[in-house]
Design a protein around this motif. Structure first.
Motif, PDB file in Angstrom:
ATOM      1  N   ALA A 196     -10.637 -56.790  24.922  1.00  0.00           N
ATOM      2  CA  ALA A 196      -9.812 -56.156  23.903  1.00  0.00           C
ATOM      3  C   ALA A 196      -8.897 -57.089  23.195  1.00  0.00           C
ATOM      4  CB  ALA A 196      -8.914 -55.056  24.600  1.00  0.00           C
ATOM      5  N   PRO A 197      -8.389 -56.647  21.962  1.00  0.00           N
ATOM      6  CA  PRO A 197      -7.677 -57.701  21.113  1.00  0.00           C
ATOM      7  C   PRO A 197      -6.299 -57.872  22.101  1.00  0.00           C
ATOM      8  CG  PRO A 197      -8.439 -56.039  19.827  1.00  0.00           C
ATOM      9  CD  PRO A 197      -9.007 -55.638  21.468  1.00  0.00           C
ATOM     10  N   GLY A 198      -5.714 -57.226  22.961  1.00  0.00           N
ATOM     11  CA  GLY A 198      -4.662 -57.518  23.496  1.00  0.00           C
ATOM     12  C   GLY A 198      -4.829 -58.085  24.986  1.00  0.00           C
ATOM     13  N   ALA A 199      -6.099 -58.550  25.429  1.00  0.00           N
ATOM     14  CA  ALA A 199      -6.225 -59.209  26.665  1.00  0.00           C
ATOM     15  C   ALA A 199      -5.531 -60.486  26.568  1.00  0.00           C
ATOM     16  CB  ALA A 199      -7.693 -59.334  26.656  1.00  0.00           C
ATOM     17  N   THR A 200      -5.176 -60.681  28.002  1.00  0.00           N
ATOM     18  CA  THR A 200      -4.619 -62.046  28.205  1.00  0.00           C
ATOM     19  C   THR A 200      -5.521 -63.239  28.135  1.00  0.00           C
ATOM     20  OG1 THR A 200      -2.720 -61.141  29.570  1.00  0.00           O
ATOM     21  CG2 THR A 200      -3.356 -63.429  29.709  1.00  0.00           C
ATOM     22  N   ALA A 201      -5.503 -64.342  27.623  1.00  0.00           N
ATOM     23  CA  ALA A 201      -6.604 -65.317  27.453  1.00  0.00           C
ATOM     24  C   ALA A 201      -5.841 -66.368  28.174  1.00  0.00           C
ATOM     25  CB  ALA A 201      -6.720 -65.791  26.096  1.00  0.00           C
ATOM     26  N   SER A 202      -6.252 -66.511  29.644  1.00  0.00           N
ATOM     27  CA  SER A 202      -5.615 -67.491  30.414  1.00  0.00           C
ATOM     28  C   SER A 202      -6.822 -67.986  31.478  1.00  0.00           C
ATOM     29  CB  SER A 202      -4.649 -66.829  31.278  1.00  0.00           C
ATOM     30  OG  SER A 202      -5.130 -65.850  32.253  1.00  0.00           O
ATOM     31  N   GLY A 203      -6.623 -69.180  32.084  1.00  0.00           N
ATOM     32  CA  GLY A 203      -7.563 -69.744  33.087  1.00  0.00           C
ATOM     33  C   GLY A 203      -8.396 -70.457  32.283  1.00  0.00           C
ATOM     34  N   LEU A 204      -9.552 -71.143  33.084  1.00  0.00           N
ATOM     35  CA  LEU A 204     -10.792 -71.797  32.662  1.00  0.00           C
ATOM     36  C   LEU A 204     -10.303 -72.865  31.524  1.00  0.00           C
ATOM     37  CD1 LEU A 204     -13.634 -71.664  33.282  1.00  0.00           C
ATOM     38  CD2 LEU A 204     -13.967 -70.444  30.760  1.00  0.00           C
ATOM     39  N   THR A 205      -9.464 -73.859  32.147  1.00  0.00           N
ATOM     40  CA  THR A 205      -8.828 -74.815  31.372  1.00  0.00           C
ATOM     41  C   THR A 205      -9.469 -76.055  31.805  1.00  0.00           C
ATOM     42  OG1 THR A 205      -6.899 -74.896  32.861  1.00  0.00           O
ATOM     43  CG2 THR A 205      -6.566 -73.736  30.876  1.00  0.00           C
ATOM     44  N   GLY A 206     -10.481 -76.272  31.481  1.00  0.00           N
ATOM     45  CA  GLY A 206     -11.363 -77.487  31.758  1.00  0.00           C
ATOM     46  C   GLY A 206     -10.577 -78.740  31.190  1.00  0.00           C
ATOM     47  N   ARG A 218      -5.948 -63.728  20.569  1.00  0.00           N
ATOM     48  CA  ARG A 218      -5.916 -62.758  21.526  1.00  0.00           C
ATOM     49  C   ARG A 218      -7.153 -62.116  21.917  1.00  0.00           C
ATOM     50  NH1 ARG A 218      -0.103 -62.019  20.435  1.00  0.00           N
ATOM     51  NH2 ARG A 218      -0.663 -60.001  19.181  1.00  0.00           N
ATOM     52  N   SER A 219      -7.920 -61.950  20.816  1.00  0.00           N
ATOM     53  CA  SER A 219      -9.112 -61.218  20.689  1.00  0.00           C
ATOM     54  C   SER A 219     -10.296 -62.200  20.831  1.00  0.00           C
ATOM     55  CB  SER A 219      -9.508 -60.216  19.711  1.00  0.00           C
ATOM     56  OG  SER A 219      -9.576 -60.946  18.356  1.00  0.00           O
ATOM     57  N   ILE A 220      -9.994 -63.379  20.214  1.00  0.00           N
ATOM     58  CA  ILE A 220     -11.088 -64.598  20.274  1.00  0.00           C
ATOM     59  C   ILE A 220     -11.092 -65.286  21.561  1.00  0.00           C
ATOM     60  CG2 ILE A 220     -11.879 -66.773  19.029  1.00  0.00           C
ATOM     61  CD1 ILE A 220      -9.996 -65.757  16.741  1.00  0.00           C
ATOM     62  N   SER A 221     -10.155 -65.529  22.243  1.00  0.00           N
ATOM     63  CA  SER A 221     -10.062 -66.294  23.319  1.00  0.00           C
ATOM     64  C   SER A 221     -11.002 -65.721  24.809  1.00  0.00           C
ATOM     65  CB  SER A 221      -8.938 -66.660  23.956  1.00  0.00           C
ATOM     66  OG  SER A 221      -8.071 -67.638  23.160  1.00  0.00           O
ATOM     67  N   PRO A 222     -10.832 -64.447  24.999  1.00  0.00           N
ATOM     68  CA  PRO A 222     -11.872 -63.671  26.018  1.00  0.00           C
ATOM     69  C   PRO A 222     -13.258 -64.012  25.506  1.00  0.00           C
ATOM     70  CG  PRO A 222     -10.236 -62.310  25.350  1.00  0.00           C
ATOM     71  CD  PRO A 222      -9.846 -63.470  24.249  1.00  0.00           C
ATOM     72  N   GLU A 223     -13.561 -63.985  24.351  1.00  0.00           N
ATOM     73  CA  GLU A 223     -14.910 -64.147  23.819  1.00  0.00           C
ATOM     74  C   GLU A 223     -15.362 -65.615  24.161  1.00  0.00           C
ATOM     75  OE1 GLU A 223     -14.958 -60.826  20.376  1.00  0.00           O
ATOM     76  OE2 GLU A 223     -15.280 -62.758  19.981  1.00  0.00           O
ATOM     77  N   VAL A 224     -14.612 -66.356  23.742  1.00  0.00           N
ATOM     78  CA  VAL A 224     -14.958 -67.811  23.989  1.00  0.00           C
ATOM     79  C   VAL A 224     -15.109 -68.195  25.640  1.00  0.00           C
ATOM     80  CG1 VAL A 224     -14.024 -70.396  23.383  1.00  0.00           C
ATOM     81  CG2 VAL A 224     -14.118 -68.593  21.763  1.00  0.00           C
ATOM     82  N   LYS A 225     -14.375 -67.918  26.233  1.00  0.00           N
ATOM     83  CA  LYS A 225     -14.093 -67.875  27.647  1.00  0.00           C
ATOM     84  C   LYS A 225     -15.612 -67.339  28.100  1.00  0.00           C
ATOM     85  CE  LYS A 225     -10.202 -67.195  29.842  1.00  0.00           C
ATOM     86  NZ  LYS A 225      -8.986 -66.652  30.340  1.00  0.00           N
ATOM     87  N   ALA A 226     -16.074 -66.170  27.857  1.00  0.00           N
ATOM     88  CA  ALA A 226     -17.370 -65.521  28.327  1.00  0.00           C
ATOM     89  C   ALA A 226     -18.464 -66.549  27.940  1.00  0.00           C
ATOM     90  CB  ALA A 226     -17.358 -64.172  27.720  1.00  0.00           C
ATOM     91  N   VAL A 227     -18.368 -67.081  26.679  1.00  0.00           N
ATOM     92  CA  VAL A 227     -19.647 -67.848  26.154  1.00  0.00           C
ATOM     93  C   VAL A 227     -19.537 -69.205  26.825  1.00  0.00           C
ATOM     94  CG1 VAL A 227     -20.304 -69.404  24.222  1.00  0.00           C
ATOM     95  CG2 VAL A 227     -19.518 -67.056  23.728  1.00  0.00           C
ATOM     96  N   ALA A 228     -18.400 -69.760  27.489  1.00  0.00           N
ATOM     97  CA  ALA A 228     -18.151 -71.032  28.077  1.00  0.00           C
ATOM     98  C   ALA A 228     -19.029 -70.853  29.604  1.00  0.00           C
ATOM     99  CB  ALA A 228     -16.825 -71.410  28.437  1.00  0.00           C
ATOM    100  N   ARG A 229     -18.606 -69.403  30.053  1.00  0.00           N
ATOM    101  CA  ARG A 229     -19.487 -69.290  31.537  1.00  0.00           C
ATOM    102  C   ARG A 229     -20.824 -69.094  31.362  1.00  0.00           C
ATOM    103  NH1 ARG A 229     -15.149 -64.935  34.542  1.00  0.00           N
ATOM    104  NH2 ARG A 229     -13.372 -66.162  34.309  1.00  0.00           N
TER     105      ARG A 229
END
Length: 289
Positions: free
Chosen positions: A25-35, A93-104
């Protein structure tokens, strides 16, 4: 784009995010996975990547403008850049969760995630440089060329790079993001090596950047960053710019080219478009596309 197609896109995004344990969701927190560059190429094992953004040394002026490094923005233009930065933070806030999923899914290291938002001084210096370098350029025109106000770096070991980029770029497009830039410089004999891509996100219509690197190419980028920044300053003489380019070429010459990297291309665009980083219509635009 019709409403049903938009809903289908976000339903697929939500399903994938749920499966991966990340928010969509656009309001999701984008944190973690900080390679931090794990898997660095042996040629640069003793080097430490500098992932922090090098911001311009700027300051607000008494007139409401901005001044730094011999550059300036008047009050009206400075206000527009500030508004643009607000939009960038909303889109992130909406882009980061997607990019994190793509990285995984693509088994990438997400490098420098803490610096995914371009600093205000850095963006203002970039806009002011663009306007000074091409007299007559408006702040709106300069902002329309900005693709890295929100930016990410995905990194793979050399042997996994080509497959990783193919998987990642396909997924990014599948989220509903439109490819607006794909610069593959792995076939260059001199200079920068890597892939710089830009995408218009499906929710806000904001353009963001994703760089695809190997540990060696990322190290070279960080090693040459200050040289590049000096080279593009209006005050840099042609002679000095030539010297700076030669130093950058020597560093990038050490970077191995992953097998098949030169042939990597962007997903096919669904519609012709020019990069637009600041939509005229406020709020989410996905249903209007």
């Amino acid at each position: 784009m019709n409403i049903n197609r938009t809903v289908a896109r976000f339903a697929a995004a939500a399903a994938l995010a749920a499966a991966l344990g990340v928010a969509s969701a656009p309001g999701a927190t984008a944190s973690g996975l900080t390679g931090t560059g794990a898997g660095r190429h042996p040629a640069f094992a003793d080097k430490t990547a500098k992932t922090a953004d090098t911001a311009a040394s700027g300051r607000p002026g008494d007139d409401g403008g901005w001044h730094g490094d011999g550059l300036s923005l008047n009050a009206a233009d400075n206000k527009k850049v500030d508004t643009f930065l607000v939009r960038a933070r909303q889109a992130e806030r909406s882009i980061s969760p997607e990019v994190k999923a793509v990285a995984r899914v693509s088994t990438a290291t997400l490098v420098g995630f803490d610096h995914r938002l371009k600093s205000p001084d850095s963006l203002k210096r970039k806009v002011a440089t663009s306007m000074k370098g091409a007299p007559g350029t408006t702040v709106d025109q300069a902002l329309a060329k900005v693709s890295d106000s929100v930016r990410y770096t995905l990194q793979w070991p050399d042997a996994q790079y080509t497959k990783g980029v193919a998987v990642a770029s396909t997924m990014i497009a599948a989220w509903g993001n439109d490819s607006v830039k794909w610069s593959n410089t792995w076939d260059r004999k001199k200079g920068y090596k890597g892939i710089n891509s830009a995408w218009r996100d499906a929710w806000f219509g904001h353009v963001f950047e994703i760089q695809f690197h190997t540990p060696a190419s990322k190290w070279a980028q960080e090693e040459t960053h200050k040289l590049y920044e000096e080279q593009r300053l209006p005050s840099t003489t042609p002679e000095r710019a030539k010297e700076l380019q030669a130093q950058q070429d020597a560093i990038f010459a050490k970077v191995p080219v992953p097998v098949g990297a030169e042939a990597l291309t962007a997903p096919v665009r669904r519609r012709p478009t020019t990069a637009q980083t600041f939509p005229v219509v406020p709020g989410p635009v996905a249903a209007q596309r």
